[in-house]
Scaffold this active site. Structure first.
Site, PDB file in Angstrom:
ATOM      1  N   LYS A  43       0.762  -1.045   0.098  1.00 44.33           N
ATOM      2  CA  LYS A  43      -0.005   0.177   0.044  1.00 44.33           C
ATOM      3  C   LYS A  43       0.995   1.163   0.098  1.00 44.33           C
ATOM      4  O   LYS A  43       0.334   2.501  -0.599  1.00 44.33           O
ATOM      5  CB  LYS A  43      -1.077  -0.142   1.098  1.00 44.33           C
ATOM      6  CG  LYS A  43      -0.439  -0.032   2.468  1.00 44.33           C
ATOM      7  CD  LYS A  43      -1.342  -0.238   3.649  1.00 44.33           C
ATOM      8  CE  LYS A  43      -0.892  -0.032   5.135  1.00 44.33           C
ATOM      9  NZ  LYS A  43       0.077  -1.256   5.312  1.00 44.33           N
ATOM     10  N   ARG A  77      -6.198   2.953  11.709  1.00 45.45           N
ATOM     11  CA  ARG A  77      -5.727   1.313  11.559  1.00 45.45           C
ATOM     12  C   ARG A  77      -6.785   0.761  12.452  1.00 45.45           C
ATOM     13  O   ARG A  77      -6.921  -0.570  12.413  1.00 45.45           O
ATOM     14  CB  ARG A  77      -4.445   1.098  12.260  1.00 45.45           C
ATOM     15  CG  ARG A  77      -3.311   1.574  11.210  1.00 45.45           C
ATOM     16  CD  ARG A  77      -2.097   1.002  11.806  1.00 45.45           C
ATOM     17  NE  ARG A  77      -0.867   1.307  11.069  1.00 45.45           N
ATOM     18  CZ  ARG A  77       0.488   1.142  11.037  1.00 45.45           C
ATOM     19  NH1 ARG A  77       0.724   0.424  12.236  1.00 45.45           N
ATOM     20  NH2 ARG A  77       1.269   1.309  10.198  1.00 45.45           N
ATOM     21  N   ARG A 116      13.083  -8.552   3.400  1.00 42.23           N
ATOM     22  CA  ARG A 116      13.346  -7.099   3.133  1.00 42.23           C
ATOM     23  C   ARG A 116      14.594  -6.758   3.931  1.00 42.23           C
ATOM     24  O   ARG A 116      15.035  -7.290   4.800  1.00 42.23           O
ATOM     25  CB  ARG A 116      12.266  -6.289   3.607  1.00 42.23           C
ATOM     26  CG  ARG A 116      12.563  -4.910   3.231  1.00 42.23           C
ATOM     27  CD  ARG A 116      11.087  -4.169   3.421  1.00 42.23           C
ATOM     28  NE  ARG A 116      10.238  -4.257   4.799  1.00 42.23           N
ATOM     29  CZ  ARG A 116       9.169  -3.635   4.841  1.00 42.23           C
ATOM     30  NH1 ARG A 116       8.548  -3.018   3.735  1.00 42.23           N
ATOM     31  NH2 ARG A 116       8.267  -4.222   5.870  1.00 42.23           N
ATOM     32  N   ARG A 141      14.891  -4.864   9.542  1.00 38.61           N
ATOM     33  CA  ARG A 141      14.329  -4.015  10.336  1.00 38.61           C
ATOM     34  C   ARG A 141      13.643  -4.939  11.513  1.00 38.61           C
ATOM     35  O   ARG A 141      13.088  -6.097  11.182  1.00 38.61           O
ATOM     36  CB  ARG A 141      13.108  -3.371   9.545  1.00 38.61           C
ATOM     37  CG  ARG A 141      13.358  -2.106   9.497  1.00 38.61           C
ATOM     38  CD  ARG A 141      12.373  -1.321   8.540  1.00 38.61           C
ATOM     39  NE  ARG A 141      10.841  -1.787   8.991  1.00 38.61           N
ATOM     40  CZ  ARG A 141       9.988  -1.313   8.315  1.00 38.61           C
ATOM     41  NH1 ARG A 141       9.985  -0.459   7.347  1.00 38.61           N
ATOM     42  NH2 ARG A 141       8.608  -1.804   8.371  1.00 38.61           N
ATOM     43  N   ARG A 201       2.288  -9.266  13.231  1.00 39.40           N
ATOM     44  CA  ARG A 201       1.563  -7.793  12.771  1.00 39.40           C
ATOM     45  C   ARG A 201       0.473  -8.426  11.950  1.00 39.40           C
ATOM     46  O   ARG A 201      -0.524  -7.690  11.716  1.00 39.40           O
ATOM     47  CB  ARG A 201       2.790  -7.326  12.048  1.00 39.40           C
ATOM     48  CG  ARG A 201       3.863  -6.484  12.587  1.00 39.40           C
ATOM     49  CD  ARG A 201       4.962  -5.988  11.889  1.00 39.40           C
ATOM     50  NE  ARG A 201       4.668  -4.762  11.328  1.00 39.40           N
ATOM     51  CZ  ARG A 201       5.233  -4.221  10.243  1.00 39.40           C
ATOM     52  NH1 ARG A 201       6.133  -4.815   9.831  1.00 39.40           N
ATOM     53  NH2 ARG A 201       4.602  -3.129   9.646  1.00 39.40           N
TER      54      ARG A 201
END
Length: 210
Positions: free
Chosen positions: A13, A88, A123, A156, A167
């Site tokens: 997104k 959220r 990532r 991260r 998450r």
């Protein structure tokens, strides 16, 4: 236009928000970016948010809503904006309504959990300049250091496998109900986020209608 992008962490997104921002000439308001900057700088709000982020939980509403309200009051938002990462939760959406901000479109980028987990755990980010890579989709030249500044790449904290799963669980439980909230308002559009970024971009343009 006033647009919001909805989707699980890693669904893409943020990428689509940036592309839409460039195409329509309106700013992207990314709470994730703002909060991470505050964490990096060690501000009072950043320290408060850090424990939530590293655990894969949502930052509390009072912090996020305060940030958004201040940002939307700036002159560059007068002709429209894009929200990425806010609201959220349904209470946050209600708070947005109470601020007198009516959205034109809510774009939900849909990607299966297993695909998201693969994207996020692969990532890698540069602690020096902030550049982002992926071990399979977009690796750096040597797979270890940043191509731009040669700083070693890191994972991260919120991209660790156990945190990614946490998450995703938080998203499904807390954020996904927003789809019904905005469906009832008649402004929700579903976009398939599988495949190449350009394919998702074309679908996003069609969903926005501009």
């Amino acid at each position: 236009m006033k647009i919001m992008f909805l989707g699980a962490p890693g669904a893409g997104k943020g990428t689509q928000a940036d592309k839409t921002s460039a195409r329509l000439g309106i700013p992207t308001i990314s709470t994730g970016v703002i909060i991470r900057e505050a964490v990096k700088c060690g501000t009072e709000m950043g320290l408060k948010a850090k424990k939530f982020i590293e655990a894969g939980a949502l930052v509390e509403d009072s912090v996020v809503i305060g940030i958004i309200k201040e940002r939307l009051a700036k002159p560059d938002c007068e002709n429209g904006f894009i929200l990425d990462g806010f609201p959220r939760t349904v209470p946050q959406a209600e708070a947005l309504d109470e601020m007198g901000i009516a959205l034109d479109r809510v774009i939900s980028i849909e990607v299966p959990d297993e695909v998201i987990a693969e994207r996020m755990t692969g990532r890698r980010v540069c602690a020096g300049c902030g550049a982002s890579y992926h071990v399979t989709d977009n690796p750096s030249k040597d797979g270890v250091n940043c191509d731009k500044c040669n700083t070693p790449l890191t994972v991260r904290a919120d991209d660790a496998p156990e945190v990614v799963l946490s998450r995703l669980a938080v998203y499904h439980e807390t954020t996904e109900p927003l789809k019904d909230y905005y469906l009832a308002k008649g402004i929700l559009k579903i976009v398939d986020g599988n495949g190449h970024v350009d394919q998702t971009s074309r679908r996003t343009v069609e969903a926005i209608g501009k």
